[in-house]
Design an enzyme around this catalytic site. Sequence first.
Site, PDB file in Angstrom:
ATOM      1  N   HIS A 255       0.832  -1.160  -0.067  1.00  0.00           N
ATOM      2  CA  HIS A 255       0.206  -0.224   0.090  1.00  0.00           C
ATOM      3  C   HIS A 255       0.960   1.196  -0.019  1.00  0.00           C
ATOM      4  O   HIS A 255       0.355   2.514  -0.449  1.00  0.00           O
ATOM      5  CB  HIS A 255      -0.916   0.105   1.346  1.00  0.00           C
ATOM      6  CG  HIS A 255      -2.009  -1.079   1.191  1.00  0.00           C
ATOM      7  ND1 HIS A 255      -1.623  -2.607   1.529  1.00  0.00           N
ATOM      8  CD2 HIS A 255      -3.019  -0.923   0.838  1.00  0.00           C
ATOM      9  CE1 HIS A 255      -2.830  -2.936   1.858  1.00  0.00           C
ATOM     10  NE2 HIS A 255      -3.838  -2.405   1.017  1.00  0.00           N
TER      11      HIS A 255
ATOM     12  N   ASP B 137      -4.494  -6.320  -7.848  1.00  0.00           N
ATOM     13  CA  ASP B 137      -4.609  -5.906  -6.728  1.00  0.00           C
ATOM     14  C   ASP B 137      -5.016  -4.320  -7.055  1.00  0.00           C
ATOM     15  O   ASP B 137      -5.003  -3.903  -8.064  1.00  0.00           O
ATOM     16  CB  ASP B 137      -3.496  -5.952  -5.840  1.00  0.00           C
ATOM     17  CG  ASP B 137      -3.818  -5.908  -4.487  1.00  0.00           C
ATOM     18  OD1 ASP B 137      -4.784  -5.419  -3.852  1.00  0.00           O
ATOM     19  OD2 ASP B 137      -2.920  -6.334  -3.411  1.00  0.00           O
TER      20      ASP B 137
END
Length: 606
Positions: free
Chosen positions: A245, A319
Amino acid sequence: MAHLFSYWGYNFKEIIKVHNNYAVRLFLLLIVLATFFPSHAKGQISFFDADSSAHTWVDSTLQSLNDTQKIAQLMIVRIPANYQDSNISEKIIHDRYAEYYGGFCFFAGTTVNEIKLTNVLQKNAKIPLFISMDAEMGVGKRLKDIISLPYSMTMGAISDSTVFYSVGQLIGKQCQRIGVNFFFGPVVDINNNPLNPVIGMRSFGENKYKVSNDADWLMKGLASENILSCIKHFPGHGDVTVDSHLDLPILQKSLNQIDSLELYPFKFLINKEAPAVMVAHLYLPQFDTTPHTPASLSYNIISKLLVDSLHFKGLIVTDGLDMKGITNYFSGGLSSLQSFLAGADILLLPPEIDSSIQLILSAIQEGKISQQVLDDKVRKILLVKYHLGLNHWYPIQEDSVVDQLNNQVDTLNQEIADKALTLVSLQNTLFNKARNKYKELNAQNNVDGDTILEKSDSMLIDSVPPIVFVGIGLDTVDYLTQTLHDALAIPVTLISWQDSLAQENLFQQLHKKDQLVILGIFNYSIKPLNHFKVSPIVDSLLNYYQGDDNILFSFFGNPYLTAYYAQIRNLIVGYESTPYFEKAFLAWLTGQIDAPGQLPVLHNEQ
């Protein structure tokens, strides 16, 4: 097994006995077995089979779309956390591509608001939508009025496979009730790096066989409710030290190591007909040396490894493309184009939608992408939607939804805690003596169905060895500490993480040798950063006393913390600081359960 033959008011044993006909007897026996044992085949739903009606719907729908609309079908778009603001929701509803997106993904909010927006989006959509959620702990992970299920690693301590089926089935029921049809899970990463900042408790553990089996049963539970699951994060995110992230992790392992460990659950579950795979933002120079190119954008990893080598035929999902592991290195819609070229079917959370669509459209017009490739991807998506029943969509009802979603969660959570609680070591026999005495007192006084925990009669326990309880990380009296004090007459001391003076004073209190001490560690961080946010004073205390035979160390959180105190002689692990594990611990202490769990990590059995 006798109870198997008397269910729903029928005595099957007697019915079978009176039927001499072998076929009838066999049929009745199969009914009994099917009732009590979840079928292994029940989860084997193929979302890619197509009969004539499926072909008709898919082909006619595909033919109604132009290329821009087809590209929009590849995209699942983020619903921002503030969508309950009417201005934000209106912007979502009236997005220029909203009628043609492949779907939307919810991350926060309340249940009724999620249903309201889902109903509007589905009603307006020209093509029925994937409504997705990254809800590894059930929808309660995202909806604040719903109770969450435990972390995957908590469940990884359990050996009973039916628990995982029950969890998958309950999540599936929750998803169906709120209109979610695409579940991003389970996580099948093998977390064999204690310092992993992003997977950790989201993994079932470090044993590749156990992780694979647990995920398989959970997927079967989801499939029993016709929910599309998506195993993640291919080819394995468990041995990294960077959170994708925030930046792009690198997996520094040999091809043989990756093949034998990280890839094992994916190979196992692809063989079990896993319908979708999410590809990680993870740099693997062993497969693709192109600088800063993650697996999610790599042709070598998606098309060559996942499709050609592993023969995966389901949906390939990136993702989230808005994560910094991507956006730090790819701007505009370039990541969407690159993922498409690499072989992805679903572009998850593209950050710049207009740019993404235009780049892919230009590549088609310039002949860099064939029309057939685009049509095949959209056809695959539409076929899955058909099997999810989205060709006949009905509005979701709001009435009583919160109560319905929370129904059975408490019971399942308690079952998980009771079966996951793990007694690692108990070398001081006085603790067992205390447990046996509590168990004896339960048997003597349980005339009305209550245990000694409900009687609040300290006179019952005068003969139990003296015990004191210290709870580090507890600020206020809760169920555990109130019950210890009132029902078991155990003196209780609570010390918050902010009270450094009390932590210092605890050094002297623990020097007393005429008593047993239960030292509970609560509410520490689930992530390893900064030593799980355990204070230096408490860390020193744990190191100093870890070999003390009179202390039972009770960790209510991430089990990796226990690895720093290898000399502990008496150790029990509850995996979360929740009322469920507090009740399980009390049940163990008073001899009602045996703490049967097994550590899912720290034993390095591959």
